[in-house]
Scaffold this motif. Structure first.
Motif, PDB file in Angstrom:
ATOM      1  N   TYR A  45       0.759  -1.277  -0.135  1.00 10.52           N
ATOM      2  CA  TYR A  45       0.054  -0.042  -0.065  1.00 10.52           C
ATOM      3  C   TYR A  45       0.844   1.245   0.126  1.00 10.52           C
ATOM      4  CZ  TYR A  45      -3.525  -3.096   1.537  1.00 10.52           C
ATOM      5  OH  TYR A  45      -4.525  -4.332   1.491  1.00 10.52           O
ATOM      6  N   ARG A  46       0.279   2.052  -0.706  1.00  8.02           N
ATOM      7  CA  ARG A  46       1.113   3.464  -0.930  1.00  8.02           C
ATOM      8  C   ARG A  46       0.188   4.554  -0.602  1.00  8.02           C
ATOM      9  NH1 ARG A  46       4.568   5.801  -5.938  1.00  8.02           N
ATOM     10  NH2 ARG A  46       5.792   7.423  -4.823  1.00  8.02           N
ATOM     11  N   HIS A  61      -2.804   4.069  -3.011  1.00 12.11           N
ATOM     12  CA  HIS A  61      -2.330   3.026  -3.788  1.00 12.11           C
ATOM     13  C   HIS A  61      -2.427   1.618  -3.238  1.00 12.11           C
ATOM     14  CE1 HIS A  61      -0.216   5.812  -6.632  1.00 12.11           C
ATOM     15  NE2 HIS A  61      -0.162   6.699  -5.400  1.00 12.11           N
ATOM     16  N   GLN A  67      -5.865   2.746  -7.669  1.00  9.53           N
ATOM     17  CA  GLN A  67      -5.379   4.018  -7.217  1.00  9.53           C
ATOM     18  C   GLN A  67      -6.705   4.618  -6.538  1.00  9.53           C
ATOM     19  OE1 GLN A  67      -2.769   6.096  -9.933  1.00  9.53           O
ATOM     20  NE2 GLN A  67      -1.466   4.000 -10.249  1.00  9.53           N
TER      21      GLN A  67
END
Length: 256
Positions: A45-46, A61, A67
């Motif tokens: 995960y971002r 993300h 996204q």
């Protein structure tokens, strides 16, 4: 809800929903922008974005393909999430029932002698669920603290494949990793709709984990959707204390 804090090694934080948190994100902040990431064992995960006055604008993300843009505003201190105790409701008109196999294929039900006349904590969980991994040490600590006074627990594992051989191996590994001292049963697959179909006495979206507290009469006395993990700090400590207090209260109630 997004929570951020400055740490000695950079910027850290997490995302919190009604089902718990996503674990600890860590990264950097430069001028008005930030970039945080977290790997839960299955997905990367971002969280990226920038500060525009009191507003955060960014992108969440999930894996390589998903996204999701988001806009967040500074909290006023008012509640933003539905209380975990209100997400899932249990039928209190009759004892809570379950009927699933253990690793050996033996069917275990609420009528098993080990549960009779006990306060029982039922954990709806999955080995694929990082929040369940966060919750398990706290549940084991509760079990060890109050088992001698009449607390029992049982895990209902909803796994990915539906193949009992594959899922059984995953649950055994989970059990051995944490040293789980109570039974974990193979309840089905992790699809939310399929899991809900096996729990006709529950209403509302089932989170992983969902904790169901049964009184000594076998009826649902409380539910708790999700778990606030160690990444949240104080809320994690407060939640563990609330669960402890709830177990103590149920154990102290008169019984035959």
């Amino acid at each position: 809800v997004c929570e951020f804090r400055a740490a000695l090694t950079g910027l850290e934080g997490t995302i919190v929903g009604s089902g718990g948190d996503f674990g600890l994100f860590w990264g950097t902040a430069l001028a008005d922008s930030f970039d945080l990431a977290h790997f839960d064992g299955s997905f990367v995960y971002r969280l990226t974005g920038r500060l525009d006055g009191d507003t955060l604008r960014g992108v969440f993300h999930a894996g390589l393909r998903t996204q999701t843009p988001f806009v967040a505003v500074r909290s006023t201190g008012a509640p933003h999430l539905r209380p975990p105790s209100e997400v899932v409701q249990g039928d209190t008109s009759q004892p809570f029932r379950f009927r699933f196999p253990d690793f050996s294929g033996r069917i275990v039900t609420e009528a098993d002698p080990r549960f009779r006349g006990k306060v029982v904590l039922v954990s709806i969980m999955g080995t694929w669920c990082p929040t369940c991994h966060d919750a398990e040490p706290a549940l084991i600590a509760l079990y060890r603290r109050y088992h001698a006074r009449g607390l029992e627990m049982v895990g209902l594992a909803y796994e990915v494949t539906g193949d009992t051989a594959v899922d059984g191996a995953l649950v055994r590994r989970f059990r051995d990793k944490f040293g789980v001292p109570f039974p974990i049963l193979l309840a089905g697959i992790s699809d939310a709709a399929a899991a809900a179909a096996t729990q006709p006495q529950l209403s509302g979206p089932i989170a992983f984990p969902t904790l169901i507290f049964l009184g000594r009469d076998g009826r649902v006395r409380a539910t708790h959707a999700g778990f606030y993990g160690p990444a949240l700090g104080v809320p994690n400590v407060q939640l563990v204390a609330r669960l402890d207090s709830l177990v103590q209260r149920l154990l102290a109630e008169p019984h035959d």
